[in-house]
Motif scaffolding. Structure first.
Motif, PDB file in Angstrom:
ATOM      1  N   ARG A 224       0.611  -1.344  -0.161  1.00 20.88           N
ATOM      2  CA  ARG A 224      -0.012  -0.126  -0.035  1.00 20.88           C
ATOM      3  C   ARG A 224       0.881   1.416   0.003  1.00 20.88           C
ATOM      4  O   ARG A 224       1.854   1.481   0.641  1.00 20.88           O
ATOM      5  N   GLY A 225       0.513   2.284  -0.786  1.00 16.56           N
ATOM      6  CA  GLY A 225       1.220   3.547  -0.884  1.00 16.56           C
ATOM      7  C   GLY A 225       2.275   3.550  -2.010  1.00 16.56           C
ATOM      8  O   GLY A 225       2.967   4.305  -2.169  1.00 16.56           O
ATOM      9  N   SER A 229       5.778   5.472  -1.108  1.00 18.38           N
ATOM     10  CA  SER A 229       5.842   5.584   0.379  1.00 18.38           C
ATOM     11  C   SER A 229       6.705   4.822   1.233  1.00 18.38           C
ATOM     12  O   SER A 229       7.329   5.077   2.061  1.00 18.38           O
ATOM     13  N   CYS A 341      -5.310  -4.910  -0.757  1.00 18.50           N
ATOM     14  CA  CYS A 341      -4.899  -6.127  -0.350  1.00 18.50           C
ATOM     15  C   CYS A 341      -5.595  -6.666   1.017  1.00 18.50           C
ATOM     16  O   CYS A 341      -6.468  -5.909   1.258  1.00 18.50           O
TER      17      CYS A 341
ATOM     18  N   GLY B  11      -6.333   3.786   6.088  1.00 17.72           N
ATOM     19  CA  GLY B  11      -5.779   2.343   5.544  1.00 17.72           C
ATOM     20  C   GLY B  11      -4.986   2.410   4.349  1.00 17.72           C
ATOM     21  O   GLY B  11      -4.786   1.451   3.976  1.00 17.72           O
ATOM     22  N   SER B  12      -4.328   3.681   3.955  1.00 17.85           N
ATOM     23  CA  SER B  12      -3.915   3.642   2.618  1.00 17.85           C
ATOM     24  C   SER B  12      -2.364   3.346   2.434  1.00 17.85           C
ATOM     25  O   SER B  12      -1.982   3.197   1.294  1.00 17.85           O
ATOM     26  N   GLY B  13      -1.817   3.339   3.551  1.00 15.39           N
ATOM     27  CA  GLY B  13      -0.224   2.892   3.572  1.00 15.39           C
ATOM     28  C   GLY B  13       0.377   4.306   3.313  1.00 15.39           C
ATOM     29  O   GLY B  13       1.871   4.280   3.421  1.00 15.39           O
ATOM     30  N   GLY B  14      -0.187   5.469   3.162  1.00 11.92           N
ATOM     31  CA  GLY B  14       0.411   6.829   3.054  1.00 11.92           C
ATOM     32  C   GLY B  14       0.572   7.515   4.376  1.00 11.92           C
ATOM     33  O   GLY B  14       0.654   6.867   5.561  1.00 11.92           O
ATOM     34  N   MET B  17      -2.226   7.232   7.068  1.00  9.39           N
ATOM     35  CA  MET B  17      -2.100   5.783   7.937  1.00  9.39           C
ATOM     36  C   MET B  17      -0.838   6.133   9.062  1.00  9.39           C
ATOM     37  O   MET B  17      -1.128   5.559  10.294  1.00  9.39           O
ATOM     38  N   LYS B 132      -6.266  -1.955   8.512  1.00 11.83           N
ATOM     39  CA  LYS B 132      -7.135  -1.650   7.281  1.00 11.83           C
ATOM     40  C   LYS B 132      -8.381  -1.242   7.333  1.00 11.83           C
ATOM     41  O   LYS B 132      -8.849  -1.026   8.561  1.00 11.83           O
TER      42      LYS B 132
END
Lengths: 341, 341
Positions: A224-225, A229, A341, B11-14, B17, B132
């Motif tokens: 993710r990202g 990221s 995911c 929950g984006s991973g960025g 989050m 998530k």
């Protein structure tokens, strides 16, 4: 039984739950520990001095099945890869399902078979699990949590904090495949028959790189990202600048085309079978050669360098574009594409 | 920020989050391993010969807050207790959230604070996690998965298969408290101010029993399916009959009254802070005394005996009723009360 569905009773703790465990989970990936049926799995002592590596991830991707994989394959590969990034040998997985009432039992069987296959490939075993069923309308068919435990040999100390100026940055293959696959499935777009998820267990690739390049600083899974990221996290952890070359970054034409059409930056799109790796410069070629020998590393490339950060400005990531200009590559802000995911 | 809500971007991973991780999770229960920010936690080697105990559970209970606890306390105690049943010292937890878009950030903070408190009491640490976020309408506010790893000393080999005829069966306190609490919350019933969930970490109680009664055969956590399902699992694992005395089984009057009104069998109602324990008969009193010294074991009792099973009929569980008759105590079939944990 083709139209058999998951029912609330399958999460009851009673005899229906016993049946789904026996007939679906044991059938797909039963191990001695699972069959023993105690509340906790008991696992052999590690070798003296070996440390534990431990990670967890929940998987909520929709759709559940997509070109190149499914939620089950993701759930195994994602956690195997997270454990492996530490340099550890992944050994054991836990698996916990949150099923929505009405989920087709045949889909669950298919997902479990896919998990079993990915686990075999990675060389890990399911040793403990859990099953919950929520009422219709309170889930999305299936959510899977896996956690994983691995053994980390003495002397292996990887991590973002080990990165130093001069190091080389590698990636194990093409970027964006997973994210664009999910997006095109979900939106009913069909950019190209060639785009499929890259979900794959990379623990063997990582072990090969570590053997070839003992001064590897760290591995990181650009999920993710995306890689944007990941690189920002690494820059921040190590207090360095990282500069990557757009020209050097492997991206499939179909993925690049899809990103351009949709306004996505491929650097921020999720991957599920790729590894970012930072190594001492003099071991970069050895690491690259090790990656390329793996079935999942054929498109591996050296994509950038680590340099000292300006102490006032602080650590940053730069992208040198194909036109020769340089721009700051930021971490993804907000949400690009949920439930990848 | 009192009306702040969880958004998909968390929950984006960025960077969103990163913010929820820093401001909510680290704030509540940050550890060195979590702060390091690598994909996997690296943990010290265990003592030579120590084995791993490993377990996982997802928690989907509604309501999220109830008398005596909340979903966060459950998520810690449930996994701590599962790991502890093996006789191991629980050491590390993973924690993975599936949050529904729109979930109040203040509720998340309250749940995390409760998790931190339960972890402190149990003496375990969160070392790895995942977040998530699913779209509104595809969850139920919050689902939590925890997994746990413990260290099991050499020579400790507990499990249902160790049970043999002649053994004594103990329970660490009153039955049915958790299940009846959840049910009455959910249905808006108010049987008594005295009913509250028993959710508690029992690892210290278990360690005390093991020290006092080294011939303990096994511990088991009578959660979903209640003690009826637990005893049936133990009978099957050991190939023995188990007979328990209704008169000896501790149940609060208010819980019994609620069960009678609603047609529930208290033996099939879930518990979250109770332990079933089978010990060699000559150590039963020592085990009972050890339980009663714990703050969570004041109502502990010896409730039954193990005998040889009829080889033709196979293992069974019997309940000797208060009226002197004996009936077969079956495992829960289907669903009694969904989403109790």
């Amino acid at each position: 039984m083709a139209d058999e569905k998951v029912m609330l009773g399958h999460g009851s703790g009673g005899s229906m739950m016993k049946r789904i465990i026996d007939e679906v989970f044991f059938e797909a990936y039963g191990t001695d520990e699972l069959l023993r049926g105690d509340d906790a799995a008991v696992l052999p002592a590690l070798a003296p001095g070996e440390r534990l590596a431990y990670s967890t991830d929940s998987f909520v991707v929709t759709p559940h099945f997509f070109p190149g994989g499914d939620i089950g394959r993701l759930a195994v590969c994602g956690t195997v890869n997270d454990v492996a990034t530490s340099g550890a040998r992944p050994l054991y997985l836990s698996c916990a399902f949150i099923l929505e009432e009405g989920f087709p039992m045949d889909d669950l069987r298919r997902i479990c078979a896919s998990m079993a296959e990915a686990a075999r490939e990675a060389g890990v075993r399911f040793v403990t699990g859990d099953t919950k069923v929520v009422n219709r309308g309170h889930g999305d068919g299936i959510y899977i949590n896996t956690s994983g435990v691995g053994a980390l040999a003495e002397g292996v100390n990887l991590g973002g904090a080990q990165i130093r100026p001069g190091d080389a940055v590698l990636v194990s293959g093409t970027l964006g495949d997973h994210g664009i696959t999910i997006m095109s499935c979900r939106e009913g777009l069909n950019f190209s028959a060639n785009i499929e998820s890259d979900a794959a267990p990379l623990n063997h690739l990582i072990a090969d790189v570590l053997a070839a390049a003992p001064n590897t600083r760290c591995f990181r899974d650009p999920t993710r990202g995306g890689i944007a990221s990941t690189l920002n996290e690494l820059a921040e952890q190590s207090g360095t600048d990282i500069t990557v070359d757009e020209d050097a970054i492997p991206v499939k034409d179909a993925v690049l085309g899809a990103c351009e059409m949709l306004g996505y930056d491929v650097m921020q799109v999720a991957n599920e079978g790729k590894m970012v790796c930072v190594v001492a410069a003099d071991e970069a070629e050895a690491a690259l050669a090790a990656m390329r020998k793996s079935p999942y590393g054929a498109d591996a490339a050296i994509i950038g360098r680590v340099t000292e950060a300006d102490p006032v400005r602080g650590p940053k990531v730069f992208l040198r574009t194909a036109f020769g200009s340089t721009r700051i590559l930021d971490m993804l802000v907000g949400e690009q594409l949920p439930r990848i995911c």
